[in-house]
Design an enzyme around this catalytic site. Sequence first.
Site, short mmCIF file in Angstrom:
data_model
loop_
_atom_site.label_atom_id
_atom_site.label_comp_id
_atom_site.label_asym_id
_atom_site.label_seq_id
_atom_site.Cartn_x
_atom_site.Cartn_y
_atom_site.Cartn_z
N SER A 1 -10.45 1.00 3.52
CA SER A 1 -9.74 0.56 4.72
C SER A 1 -9.10 1.75 5.42
O SER A 1 -8.42 2.55 4.79
CB SER A 1 -8.67 -0.47 4.36
N ARG B 1 0.81 -1.22 0.00
CA ARG B 1 0.00 0.00 0.00
C ARG B 1 0.85 1.27 0.00
O ARG B 1 0.46 2.30 0.53
CB ARG B 1 -0.96 0.02 1.20
N GLU C 1 -4.11 3.92 6.79
CA GLU C 1 -3.94 3.77 5.35
C GLU C 1 -4.63 4.94 4.64
O GLU C 1 -4.16 5.42 3.62
CB GLU C 1 -4.55 2.45 4.88
#
Length: 303
Positions: free
Chosen positions: A225, A174, A295
Amino acid sequence: MENIIRELEQAEVGKVLVNEPLAKHTTMKIGGPADCLVVPKDIDSIKKIISIIKDHGVSWRAIGRGSNLLVSDEGIEGVVIKLGDGLDHLEIDGEVLTVGGGYSVIKLATIISKKGLSGLEFSSGIPGSVGGAVYMNAGAHGSDMSKILVKAHILFEDGTMEWLTCEELKFSYRTSILQNERPGICLEAVLKLEEGEKETIVSVMQKNKDYRRDTQPWNFPCAGSIFRNPLPDYAGALVEKAGLKGYKIGGAQVSDMHGNFIVNAGGATAQDVLDLIAFIKKTVLDKYNVQLETEVEIIGRKS
């Protein structure tokens, strides 16, 4: 700001909006106003926009479709460049795609699946733009953008543009070089897929889409998320084990369906979300000695 707004309008670079609420441009439906929001009509227009911005010495940043983003209640100072309809071009040459940073990931995955091209099945159901997916190395179901990206056309903070290869983007979980080491945004990307069985590809995509629908809160505004998975643990599992499913602060609520999602249950402010994030982090740290990292990208003026 009046002079820069006038100059942007005169340059006919695209849509120019003043004091535009960013809640209209984020999937969480949260965010104060941008002093000026510009939706460029093409890449050449972005070059003009950056030139004007630099001449006036104002701050700027770019956004895509507003997923994975939390904008402060005070909004964003300066100019916000939204990569949207003007950067949604798509060229297909055999197994190679050249696609604009503003192109919808879901739309792209659907189109190429019908052409029997494999490699984007993991993205079925992922909201957001191709540019955003490159920026954060979006992924799911054991794959991510680094597996299919050849190179990306990047606009850097100083206004310069450059093509970077997959290796140069230094992808990891990510993460890419664009987030910290060389801040920038993806204007377009070249992807390399491979031929496959159309029926199999469509079937896998539908399975992935059904999984998201059954396990994630698609019916509430959210940003995706909230936390990175602290592997080998999973953020959602830790939040749920801590008994925080459904926990609410103001209009922000931990999803009843998935512990790693915070939803706008109605009238949520960015501060509600930030307070809930802080509470979750402290609870998980106290209970399991695991430090969760966000995130979702948090941007805008500080209160």
